[in-house]
Design a protein around this motif. Sequence first.
Motif, PDB file in Angstrom:
ATOM      1  N   ILE A   1       0.829  -1.201   0.000  1.00  0.00           N
ATOM      2  CA  ILE A   1       0.000   0.000   0.000  1.00  0.00           C
ATOM      3  C   ILE A   1       0.862   1.249   0.000  1.00  0.00           C
ATOM      4  O   ILE A   1       2.009   1.243   0.461  1.00  0.00           O
ATOM      5  CB  ILE A   1      -0.957   0.022   1.213  1.00  0.00           C
ATOM      6  CG1 ILE A   1      -0.172  -0.042   2.517  1.00  0.00           C
ATOM      7  CG2 ILE A   1      -1.943  -1.144   1.127  1.00  0.00           C
ATOM      8  CD1 ILE A   1      -1.049   0.063   3.762  1.00  0.00           C
ATOM      9  N   ASN A   2       0.301   2.313  -0.564  1.00  0.00           N
ATOM     10  CA  ASN A   2       0.969   3.626  -0.589  1.00  0.00           C
ATOM     11  C   ASN A   2       2.373   3.539  -1.182  1.00  0.00           C
ATOM     12  O   ASN A   2       3.302   4.188  -0.704  1.00  0.00           O
ATOM     13  CB  ASN A   2       1.044   4.220   0.827  1.00  0.00           C
ATOM     14  CG  ASN A   2      -0.323   4.405   1.449  1.00  0.00           C
ATOM     15  OD1 ASN A   2      -1.290   4.766   0.764  1.00  0.00           O
ATOM     16  ND2 ASN A   2      -0.433   4.138   2.747  1.00  0.00           N
ATOM     17  N   GLY A   3       2.495   2.716  -2.209  1.00  0.00           N
ATOM     18  CA  GLY A   3       3.807   2.565  -2.834  1.00  0.00           C
ATOM     19  C   GLY A   3       3.831   3.072  -4.265  1.00  0.00           C
ATOM     20  O   GLY A   3       2.820   3.517  -4.809  1.00  0.00           O
ATOM     21  N   GLN A   4       5.004   2.962  -4.875  1.00  0.00           N
ATOM     22  CA  GLN A   4       5.159   3.330  -6.282  1.00  0.00           C
ATOM     23  C   GLN A   4       6.407   2.657  -6.827  1.00  0.00           C
ATOM     24  O   GLN A   4       7.465   2.681  -6.190  1.00  0.00           O
ATOM     25  CB  GLN A   4       5.257   4.850  -6.455  1.00  0.00           C
ATOM     26  CG  GLN A   4       5.212   5.288  -7.909  1.00  0.00           C
ATOM     27  CD  GLN A   4       5.100   6.812  -8.040  1.00  0.00           C
ATOM     28  OE1 GLN A   4       5.400   7.553  -7.090  1.00  0.00           O
ATOM     29  NE2 GLN A   4       4.673   7.284  -9.192  1.00  0.00           N
ATOM     30  N   GLY A   5       6.262   2.006  -7.988  1.00  0.00           N
ATOM     31  CA  GLY A   5       7.395   1.324  -8.591  1.00  0.00           C
ATOM     32  C   GLY A   5       7.296  -0.185  -8.446  1.00  0.00           C
ATOM     33  O   GLY A   5       6.224  -0.743  -8.205  1.00  0.00           O
ATOM     34  N   ALA A   6       8.438  -0.858  -8.582  1.00  0.00           N
ATOM     35  CA  ALA A   6       8.482  -2.320  -8.522  1.00  0.00           C
ATOM     36  C   ALA A   6       8.737  -2.793  -7.102  1.00  0.00           C
ATOM     37  O   ALA A   6       9.534  -2.198  -6.363  1.00  0.00           O
ATOM     38  CB  ALA A   6       9.578  -2.838  -9.445  1.00  0.00           C
ATOM     39  N   TYR A   7       8.067  -3.890  -6.738  1.00  0.00           N
ATOM     40  CA  TYR A   7       8.222  -4.487  -5.411  1.00  0.00           C
ATOM     41  C   TYR A   7       8.548  -5.972  -5.578  1.00  0.00           C
ATOM     42  O   TYR A   7       7.787  -6.717  -6.189  1.00  0.00           O
ATOM     43  CB  TYR A   7       6.942  -4.307  -4.595  1.00  0.00           C
ATOM     44  CG  TYR A   7       6.738  -2.879  -4.130  1.00  0.00           C
ATOM     45  CD1 TYR A   7       7.050  -2.505  -2.827  1.00  0.00           C
ATOM     46  CD2 TYR A   7       6.262  -1.907  -5.009  1.00  0.00           C
ATOM     47  CE1 TYR A   7       6.877  -1.192  -2.404  1.00  0.00           C
ATOM     48  CE2 TYR A   7       6.087  -0.598  -4.602  1.00  0.00           C
ATOM     49  CZ  TYR A   7       6.405  -0.245  -3.289  1.00  0.00           C
ATOM     50  OH  TYR A   7       6.250   1.061  -2.879  1.00  0.00           O
ATOM     51  N   ASN A   8       9.685  -6.388  -5.021  1.00  0.00           N
ATOM     52  CA  ASN A   8      10.143  -7.768  -5.130  1.00  0.00           C
ATOM     53  C   ASN A   8       9.921  -8.511  -3.819  1.00  0.00           C
ATOM     54  O   ASN A   8      10.279  -8.020  -2.745  1.00  0.00           O
ATOM     55  CB  ASN A   8      11.629  -7.805  -5.467  1.00  0.00           C
ATOM     56  CG  ASN A   8      11.941  -7.217  -6.828  1.00  0.00           C
ATOM     57  OD1 ASN A   8      11.955  -7.913  -7.826  1.00  0.00           O
ATOM     58  ND2 ASN A   8      12.188  -5.899  -6.864  1.00  0.00           N
ATOM     59  N   ALA A   9       9.331  -9.707  -3.918  1.00  0.00           N
ATOM     60  CA  ALA A   9       9.118 -10.553  -2.738  1.00  0.00           C
ATOM     61  C   ALA A   9       9.408 -11.997  -3.137  1.00  0.00           C
ATOM     62  O   ALA A   9       8.742 -12.539  -4.024  1.00  0.00           O
ATOM     63  CB  ALA A   9       7.688 -10.421  -2.234  1.00  0.00           C
ATOM     64  N   THR A  10      10.407 -12.597  -2.521  1.00  0.00           N
ATOM     65  CA  THR A  10      10.750 -13.991  -2.829  1.00  0.00           C
ATOM     66  C   THR A  10      10.516 -14.858  -1.596  1.00  0.00           C
ATOM     67  O   THR A  10      10.561 -14.391  -0.469  1.00  0.00           O
ATOM     68  CB  THR A  10      12.220 -14.115  -3.267  1.00  0.00           C
ATOM     69  OG1 THR A  10      13.074 -13.662  -2.208  1.00  0.00           O
ATOM     70  CG2 THR A  10      12.480 -13.296  -4.521  1.00  0.00           C
TER      71      THR A  10
ATOM     72  N   GLY B   1      11.746 -18.126  -6.594  1.00  0.00           N
ATOM     73  CA  GLY B   1      10.389 -17.843  -7.022  1.00  0.00           C
ATOM     74  C   GLY B   1       9.784 -16.791  -6.121  1.00  0.00           C
ATOM     75  O   GLY B   1      10.177 -16.646  -4.953  1.00  0.00           O
ATOM     76  N   GLY B   2       8.817 -16.050  -6.655  1.00  0.00           N
ATOM     77  CA  GLY B   2       8.201 -15.022  -5.824  1.00  0.00           C
ATOM     78  C   GLY B   2       7.232 -14.158  -6.611  1.00  0.00           C
ATOM     79  O   GLY B   2       6.683 -14.567  -7.638  1.00  0.00           O
ATOM     80  N   LEU B   3       7.039 -12.935  -6.121  1.00  0.00           N
ATOM     81  CA  LEU B   3       6.106 -11.983  -6.709  1.00  0.00           C
ATOM     82  C   LEU B   3       6.837 -10.692  -7.038  1.00  0.00           C
ATOM     83  O   LEU B   3       7.812 -10.325  -6.361  1.00  0.00           O
ATOM     84  CB  LEU B   3       4.958 -11.702  -5.737  1.00  0.00           C
ATOM     85  CG  LEU B   3       4.114 -12.914  -5.335  1.00  0.00           C
ATOM     86  CD1 LEU B   3       3.224 -12.575  -4.143  1.00  0.00           C
ATOM     87  CD2 LEU B   3       3.276 -13.399  -6.509  1.00  0.00           C
ATOM     88  N   ARG B   4       6.357 -10.004  -8.087  1.00  0.00           N
ATOM     89  CA  ARG B   4       6.972  -8.725  -8.452  1.00  0.00           C
ATOM     90  C   ARG B   4       5.923  -7.816  -9.102  1.00  0.00           C
ATOM     91  O   ARG B   4       5.936  -7.576 -10.310  1.00  0.00           O
ATOM     92  CB  ARG B   4       8.157  -8.918  -9.395  1.00  0.00           C
ATOM     93  CG  ARG B   4       9.018  -7.654  -9.555  1.00  0.00           C
ATOM     94  CD  ARG B   4      10.195  -7.888 -10.494  1.00  0.00           C
ATOM     95  NE  ARG B   4      11.136  -6.778 -10.452  1.00  0.00           N
ATOM     96  CZ  ARG B   4      11.043  -5.656 -11.161  1.00  0.00           C
ATOM     97  NH1 ARG B   4      10.006  -5.484 -11.985  1.00  0.00           N
ATOM     98  NH2 ARG B   4      11.968  -4.699 -11.061  1.00  0.00           N
ATOM     99  N   PRO B   5       4.990  -7.301  -8.305  1.00  0.00           N
ATOM    100  CA  PRO B   5       4.036  -6.340  -8.871  1.00  0.00           C
ATOM    101  C   PRO B   5       4.714  -4.990  -9.122  1.00  0.00           C
ATOM    102  O   PRO B   5       5.714  -4.648  -8.477  1.00  0.00           O
ATOM    103  CB  PRO B   5       2.968  -6.223  -7.781  1.00  0.00           C
ATOM    104  CG  PRO B   5       3.694  -6.572  -6.514  1.00  0.00           C
ATOM    105  CD  PRO B   5       4.725  -7.588  -6.893  1.00  0.00           C
ATOM    106  N   PHE B   6       4.153  -4.274 -10.067  1.00  0.00           N
ATOM    107  CA  PHE B   6       4.615  -2.908 -10.343  1.00  0.00           C
ATOM    108  C   PHE B   6       3.407  -1.998 -10.198  1.00  0.00           C
ATOM    109  O   PHE B   6       2.354  -2.256 -10.807  1.00  0.00           O
ATOM    110  CB  PHE B   6       5.191  -2.802 -11.756  1.00  0.00           C
ATOM    111  CG  PHE B   6       5.770  -1.451 -12.066  1.00  0.00           C
ATOM    112  CD1 PHE B   6       7.116  -1.200 -11.852  1.00  0.00           C
ATOM    113  CD2 PHE B   6       4.961  -0.435 -12.558  1.00  0.00           C
ATOM    114  CE1 PHE B   6       7.647   0.059 -12.133  1.00  0.00           C
ATOM    115  CE2 PHE B   6       5.481   0.829 -12.833  1.00  0.00           C
ATOM    116  CZ  PHE B   6       6.840   1.074 -12.623  1.00  0.00           C
TER     117      PHE B   6
END
Length: 258
Positions: free
Chosen positions: A112-121, A233-238
């Motif tokens: 929340i309240n973010g901007q850009g790419a977020y990496n989670a493995t 492996g993981g998630l990377r929403p933008f």
Amino acid sequence: MKLARLIGIAMLAILVSIGLLSTVLLPKIEAALLASGGQTSALSVAAMRNSVPTVVRATPTKAQPMSMVLAQDTFQRADHAFWGVASDGQMWGADANSLPGFTTMNHSGRIINGQGAYNATLGPPSTNADVVFSGSLSSFHLANLGSVLRWQDKNDWYKAYLDGTRLLLIKNVNGTMTRLKTSLFAAQANIFYSLRFRVIGSQLMARAWPTGKAEPQNWLAMATDNTFTNGFGGLRPFVDKDVNVTITSFIETSVTNS
């Protein structure tokens, strides 16, 4: 001597008589048994003598991937900052426990309240793997929702994602993105979708569907590339400013065939 000879002759006569009686009466006895409940035994004996073994073959089925769970999170835990420890006991990596915006809330993982790419493995590095997650975006404007495999670092990975109108497969090498495959897929804001992303050898494949509906059998996007051989492996929403991400489940498994 005469007595012994007479006894021998008498016994011989008796044995001959018994043999004659058996020959005459055996068919009648067998017939009587068949008529009075001995049918099963008689038929069973005949069957054992005359039957040929029957070969039973299994019906061929489509091979399913042999798999082992590498990482899993159901997000069924108390609300707190960052994503913390997953339901399988492993710690989320990359940005998930350090970058502001990551939080768990209402039994889901949020950004929340973010901007850009977020990496989670999550989980150990793997070679051939399959990731399935369910999630939503509050808006697809300048935003996308996707997962990664063979993630090396923030600049090197494979990714499958939804951008609102398409399902895409891409790779990022030293910060340079290359599009591998694009397929049409309409996705709406605040609707949950599930996405399966699998990489085996040089084969990349992905499909998506509305969460709660039946998973399609066919891959929607497929590509071939051999840049990366293993990774996380993981998630990377933008996301753009004010776009929120909600993830309700994540699982990664190792696989041996497509």
